[in-house]
Design an enzyme around this catalytic site. Structure first.
Site, PDB file in Angstrom:
ATOM      1  N   HIS A  49       0.858  -1.183   0.000  1.00 35.55           N
ATOM      2  CA  HIS A  49       0.000   0.000   0.000  1.00 35.55           C
ATOM      3  C   HIS A  49       0.899   1.240   0.000  1.00 35.55           C
ATOM      4  O   HIS A  49       1.988   1.207   0.571  1.00 35.55           O
ATOM      5  CB  HIS A  49      -0.879  -0.018   1.254  1.00 35.55           C
ATOM      6  CG  HIS A  49      -1.853   1.106   1.304  1.00 35.55           C
ATOM      7  ND1 HIS A  49      -1.490   2.394   1.647  1.00 35.55           N
ATOM      8  CD2 HIS A  49      -3.177   1.140   1.055  1.00 35.55           C
ATOM      9  CE1 HIS A  49      -2.564   3.162   1.583  1.00 35.55           C
ATOM     10  NE2 HIS A  49      -3.597   2.440   1.231  1.00 35.55           N
ATOM     11  N   ASP A  95     -11.029   1.772  -1.940  1.00 37.12           N
ATOM     12  CA  ASP A  95     -10.189   2.607  -1.085  1.00 37.12           C
ATOM     13  C   ASP A  95     -11.034   3.341  -0.047  1.00 37.12           C
ATOM     14  O   ASP A  95     -10.805   4.502   0.263  1.00 37.12           O
ATOM     15  CB  ASP A  95      -9.335   3.579  -1.895  1.00 37.12           C
ATOM     16  CG  ASP A  95      -8.096   4.045  -1.144  1.00 37.12           C
ATOM     17  OD1 ASP A  95      -7.884   3.615   0.005  1.00 37.12           O
ATOM     18  OD2 ASP A  95      -7.338   4.858  -1.689  1.00 37.12           O
TER      19      ASP A  95
END
Lengths: 349, 349
Positions: A186, A312
């Site tokens: 990430h 997200d």
């Protein structure tokens, strides 16, 4: 959130890069900001904003990151999300000393496992680990998978300026390969040694710095030979591959040119091309990029079996973005790959 | 170079990002490296390699950068290139003190004008300018265009860590707009404040660092409001837009989110969206990216009228790459735009 979306398609929608945070971690972030104990300009920029701003964006995100009960499930229901793959939000434990990071990762994994037990059909957990102590990180990944039912690990890009291309971290890769689970890299803000030009311009965060740092991270792993050493290792990256699919021709050409000309003594030939690694060792999600042209480009370049959906949440909680790939000319079976089965495969659901 | 290409298409092939160097400049680079007088790790990495390596890549490039006579014309003939748009190679004069840079830029422009006079149908010149002295740079651009027949300016990304988003450089934009010529932002290695993580991994050059730095540069110009102040200004970037077209959805989304949340006091709203600036103020070349998927993506996103051909001679002298867009499913008129008429339009040929 805006818009509305109720029609259900012929596939599940698994959102693969969804964020959460423990209260404990956010408290530690608050304290670190107040006492100036984390000397990382990217951390200060990112969390100084989210924890300090009164803007609707910041307050909504801080609220929702910590919300693991019905309000989150309700948000999923009203945007048609069946499952969230959950990750401790960036930079997770990676800004703390090793001891704190190791125990905080374990505590957050225990807590996440509780949430998953409460909503077993809606939540999937990824283990937080502390790369500051690679052996403990590998053990925690194993514990997360074997004991807590987690489906991989999340690493929030660099750890105090260090990246997983360094073999000192490869116990983590070895564990992931042995357990047959992926590592999700990430984004994080660029490290101190990179961030200043971005920071001065307000470009250090998700707008650009995140992608630069994470793209470099994945490229560094590819050129390090890690995928030769761990050929079954699978790395997942979001944001349509952090632009590496788009750069792939140039990366591959210049990698060969650089290796052949011996410009850097330490840059050794790899067994396969960068195209190969991207197609055999990397999965891509569209987090932050609800835009068919870029998604379809990725599908074209790395293959229909390696690109999957992410929202997200709560950073980009946009109902109208969810169905982007249901509105384009894509067969039902390819839609199902994107929204459901690719995720089921790589995360072993 | 490899392969062979002799069949001529129904359009000219204008290569729009082609490099050359004066002997004087390379001598100054050699001296600076030997005496360690340019404290820029990117410069040392790049030119330490090209001027120090005995590899076929480095020696060929150093030879051909300085060759402006028949051997260059012969290289163009045997790869089917009709015209080269010529730019003083990166970082050009931008690593020297202002006085040296101003006089070196003028001398190189005089020399380039001589070469163009000798081969007026084959060469087109772009003016080198010294952003170290913005007023002199603007004057030199005007002299280059009005007196020497040049068709714009080249800026090799940052100048000692400074970028054209800083209004102190905007005399250069004002001159370009007034003269109706474009500014080509060519890559440079990332500056000292950004380069270390790239450099340690051998990723500082054309493989990745170039694109990161130049992409940030263009993005910074877009978010600075420069295109609101100079709405007719045209910027050309290579390498398929340094990946900004691929990032465009996320850039635009996060730019709006960042401005609206007032995360950075200095980041003000712009009059138009980043999509608008990319489509109205930016031209893209495919230098270094002889790859139809990425080129066609750019054509789809920014329009068929804004994407054009480049070889990046002598850095990427690959005969088989020249015809990439003649082998794909593209109409003859769109091929002509790509190889010829878009360049004729933006450079005013």
């Amino acid at each position: 959130m805006s818009g509305n979306e109720t029609a259900r398609p012929g596939h599940l929608r698994i959102a693969t890069e969804e964020a959460w945070a423990t209260r404990e971690m956010l408290d530690l972030y608050r304290r670190a900001l107040a006492q100036n104990t984390i000397d990382d300009p990217g951390f200060k920029s990112l969390w100084g904003f989210y924890l300090g701003s009164k803007s609707p964006r910041a307050t909504f995100i801080i609220d929702r990151l910590q919300e693991m009960g019905e309000p989150r499930i309700h948000d999923m229901d009203r945007t048609g999300i069946d499952k969230q793959i959950l990750m401790l939000t960036s930079p997770g434990v990676q800004v703390f000393d090793a001891g704190t990071a190791v125990s905080l990762a374990a505590a957050s994994n225990d807590e996440l496992a509780e949430h998953v037990r409460k909503y077993p059909t809606r939540y999937v957990g990824m283990a937080a680990v502390a790369p500051q102590n690679p052996k403990e990180a590998a053990k925690e990944l194993e514990r997360g998978v074997r004991k807590l039912g987690m489906k991989g690990a999340v690493i929030n890009s660099h750890t105090m300026g260090e990246y997983l291309d360094d073999p000192k971290f490869w116990d983590i890769f070895a564990a992931a390969e042995a357990l047959d689970v992926p590592i999700y890299i990430h984004p994080n803000s660029p490290p101190r040694e990179m961030i200043q030009p971005f920071l001065k311009r307000g470009l250090d965060g998700a707008i650009y710095g995140f992608g630069v740092d994470t793209g470099m991270h994945l490229l560094a792993i590819m050129t390090s030979g890690a995928f030769d050493r761990f050929p079954k290792l699978q790395i997942v990256v979001g944001h349509c591959g952090e632009a590496l699919p788009f750069w792939l021709f140039r990366l591959d050409y210049m990698h060969r040119a650089t290796v052949n000309s011996k410009r850097y003594e330490f840059m050794k030939p790899t067994k396969k091309t960068l195209f190969d690694y991207m197609r055999e060792n990397v999965y891509i999600t569209n987090s932050g990029v609800a835009w068919a042209p870029a998604i379809q480009f990725c599908q074209q370049v790395v293959g229909m079996d390696r690109v999957m959906y992410a929202m997200d949440y709560p950073y980009q909680f946009q109902a109208e973005e969810v169905g982007e790939m249901e509105r384009v000319d894509l067969s039902a079976s390819d839609q199902k790959k994107f929204y459901q089965t690719n995720a089921e495969k790589v995360f072993g659901l």
